[in-house]
Design an enzyme around this catalytic site. Structure first.
Site, short mmCIF file in Angstrom:
data_model
loop_
_atom_site.label_atom_id
_atom_site.label_comp_id
_atom_site.label_asym_id
_atom_site.label_seq_id
_atom_site.Cartn_x
_atom_site.Cartn_y
_atom_site.Cartn_z
NE ARG A 1 -56.66 17.22 88.99
CZ ARG A 1 -57.01 17.27 87.70
NH1 ARG A 1 -57.67 18.31 87.23
NH2 ARG A 1 -56.73 16.27 86.89
CG HIS B 1 -63.10 18.86 87.48
ND1 HIS B 1 -62.33 18.31 88.47
CD2 HIS B 1 -62.32 18.85 86.37
CE1 HIS B 1 -61.15 17.97 87.98
NE2 HIS B 1 -61.13 18.29 86.69
P1 NAP Z 1 -48.05 20.39 82.19
O1 NAP Z 1 -47.87 20.43 80.71
O2 NAP Z 1 -47.39 19.33 82.96
O3 NAP Z 1 -47.65 21.83 82.76
C1 NAP Z 1 -47.52 22.09 84.11
C2 NAP Z 1 -46.92 23.47 84.29
O4 NAP Z 1 -46.90 23.77 85.69
C3 NAP Z 1 -45.48 23.55 83.79
O5 NAP Z 1 -45.25 24.80 83.20
C4 NAP Z 1 -44.68 23.41 85.09
O6 NAP Z 1 -43.42 24.04 85.07
C5 NAP Z 1 -45.58 24.15 86.05
N1 NAP Z 1 -45.29 23.74 87.43
C6 NAP Z 1 -45.38 22.52 87.99
N2 NAP Z 1 -45.01 22.54 89.27
C7 NAP Z 1 -44.68 23.82 89.53
C8 NAP Z 1 -44.18 24.49 90.68
N3 NAP Z 1 -43.96 23.84 91.83
N4 NAP Z 1 -43.90 25.80 90.59
C9 NAP Z 1 -44.10 26.46 89.43
N5 NAP Z 1 -44.56 25.89 88.30
C10 NAP Z 1 -44.84 24.59 88.36
O7 NAP Z 1 -49.61 20.27 82.54
P2 NAP Z 1 -50.87 20.72 81.65
O8 NAP Z 1 -51.16 19.70 80.61
O9 NAP Z 1 -50.67 22.12 81.23
O10 NAP Z 1 -52.03 20.65 82.74
C11 NAP Z 1 -51.99 21.39 83.92
C12 NAP Z 1 -53.05 20.91 84.89
O11 NAP Z 1 -54.33 21.35 84.49
C13 NAP Z 1 -53.22 19.40 85.01
O12 NAP Z 1 -52.24 18.84 85.84
C14 NAP Z 1 -54.62 19.28 85.59
O13 NAP Z 1 -54.55 19.22 87.00
C15 NAP Z 1 -55.31 20.57 85.16
N6 NAP Z 1 -56.43 20.31 84.23
C16 NAP Z 1 -57.69 20.66 84.62
C17 NAP Z 1 -58.75 20.44 83.75
C18 NAP Z 1 -60.14 20.88 84.10
O14 NAP Z 1 -61.07 20.55 83.36
N7 NAP Z 1 -60.33 21.62 85.16
C19 NAP Z 1 -58.53 19.86 82.50
C20 NAP Z 1 -57.23 19.51 82.16
C21 NAP Z 1 -56.18 19.74 83.04
P3 NAP Z 1 -42.24 23.55 84.06
O15 NAP Z 1 -42.74 24.00 82.68
O16 NAP Z 1 -41.07 24.28 84.51
O17 NAP Z 1 -42.19 22.06 84.17
C1 GLV Z 2 -59.11 17.13 83.96
O1 GLV Z 2 -59.28 17.55 85.06
C2 GLV Z 2 -57.88 16.70 83.43
O2 GLV Z 2 -56.91 16.53 84.19
O3 GLV Z 2 -57.79 16.51 82.21
#
Ligand code: NAP
Ligand code: GLV
Length: 315
Positions: free
Chosen positions: A230, A278
């Site tokens: 983000r 994005h």
């Molecule tokens: P997720 O499964 O919730 O994983 C989040 C990870 O971040 C977990 O390992 C969590 O730790 C860690 N985390 C959260 N807060 C933290 C902190 N303060 N310090 C250290 N580690 C921390 O999320 P996800 O599905 O992988 O997605 C991650 C993010 O990618 C989304 O929230 C979104 O913003 C972004 N995204 C972007 C796109 C794009 O097209 N650019 C697409 C999809 C997603 P724990 O494992 O210990 O809980």
């Molecule tokens: C895209 O940014 C997502 O959060 O899936």
């Protein structure tokens, strides 16, 4: 039958509507703003950057589904009702993100930007090609997306570490966690990939102080940043300063504080920056509408919803 509302801005809702209708022709699907109908019919909302205050006007709302992995766009609504907020976790989305991360790690590792310039100059010149096993990649966030991308990078031979909030064990990945784990994680990392959620704790985390801690003298040939998480996580002026002073040798940015990235942003024309709009992991309605409908069916069958965001944690 309880209605499903599609409330989307900044992206076309039509493919979502068409896919939901094709998969569930018996469902009452409504579209914000023109085809909302009686708000009291709506039990489920599928949302992406929906207008603030909309959900509070749906008296029988039971669950809100983010049409992406992140839920931060929902949390900006101060009147969000106290119903489950469900995020997308789906192999289609995960694979797209892993492809993006692998593409951009390789782009920096294999000096693609340099060869692109050279091609335009018809210059036949090789640059050092260190083995992936000498290159330290660090993935911030070892959740659904980060863990998958980290594992794929490790399979390509990179030396991969990850950083998360709580401890993790992942085969082939050196795992760091929490505040005490951050510095050692950064100091061994040449290519930093950010896949953290946007929360109060991660806001602005990608600043100059953090970038200074990256490993610049490793086999990667400098330090690189890939932010596919983000825009709120990055301080754009600090990234520019890091690029200009040589702290960063390059950056791939998919997300920005302001999207679309304003034409006046110096990031657009910076020779060391690669920009994508994005779309690191596009939410494909063809694949993901089924995911949302499956969750609604689970809910109506009395089964727990999966991937409900934890409001206390913020993700
Ligand atoms: P997720 O499964 O919730 O994983 C989040 C990870 O971040 C977990 O390992 C969590 O730790 C860690 N985390 C959260 N807060 C933290 C902190 N303060 N310090 C250290 N580690 C921390 O999320 P996800 O599905 O992988 O997605 C991650 C993010 O990618 C989304 O929230 C979104 O913003 C972004 N995204 C972007 C796109 C794009 O097209 N650019 C697409 C999809 C997603 P724990 O494992 O210990 O809980
Ligand atoms: C895209 O940014 C997502 O959060 O899936």
């Amino acid at each position: 039958m309880p209605a499903i509302l599609l409330a989307v801005t900044g992206t076309d809702p039509q493919p979502w509507e068409a896919r939901l209708r094709a998969l569930a022709p018996q469902r009452d699907i409504r579209l914000w703003p023109d085809r909302l109908g009686d708000a009291a019919d709506i039990a489920y909302a599928c949302a992406w950057n929906a207008p603030r205050g909309l959900f509070a006007r749906l008296p029988r709302i039971k669950a809100i589904f983010s049409l992406g992995a992140g839920v931060d766009h929902l949390l900006t609504d101060p009147d969000l009702p106290d119903v489950p907020l469900v995020r997308i976790v789906d192999p289609d989305l995960t694979m797209r993100m892993t492809q993006y991360v692998v593409l951009h790690v390789l782009l920096h590792h294999r000096r693609y930007r340099l060869y692109d310039v050279q091609q335009r100059e018809r210059a036949w010149r090789e640059h050092p090609q260190p083995p992936a096993s000498a290159v330290a990649v660090g993935v911030m966030g070892l959740g659904e997306l980060g863990a998958h991308a980290a594992t794929a990078l490790a399979r390509l031979g990179f030396r991969v570490a990850g950083w998360s909030r709580t401890p993790k064990t992942l085969s082939g990945i050196e795992c760091f966690h929490g505040e005490p784990g951050l510095d050692p994680f950064l100091r061994r990392t040449g290519i930093l990939v950010c896949l953290l959620p946007a929360t109060p704790a991660t806001q602005g985390i990608l600043d100059l102080k953090l970038l200074h801690k990256l490993k610049r003298d490793g086999a990667a040939g400098g330090a690189y940043l890939i932010n596919a998480a983000r825009g709120a996580l990055q301080i754009e002026a600090d990234i520019l300063a890091a690029l200009d002073e040589g702290t960063l040798a390059g950056a791939t940015l998919d997300v920005f504080a302001r999207e679309p990235l304003p034409p006046a942003s110096p990031l657009w024309r910076h020779p060391k920056v690669t920009i994508t709009p994005h779309n690191a992991a596009f939410s494909d309605p063809h694949a993901l509408a089924a995911n949302v409908l499956r969750q609604i069916e689970r809910f109506e069958a009395g089964l727990p919803l999966e991937h409900v965001m934890d409001r206390a944690r913020g993700y």
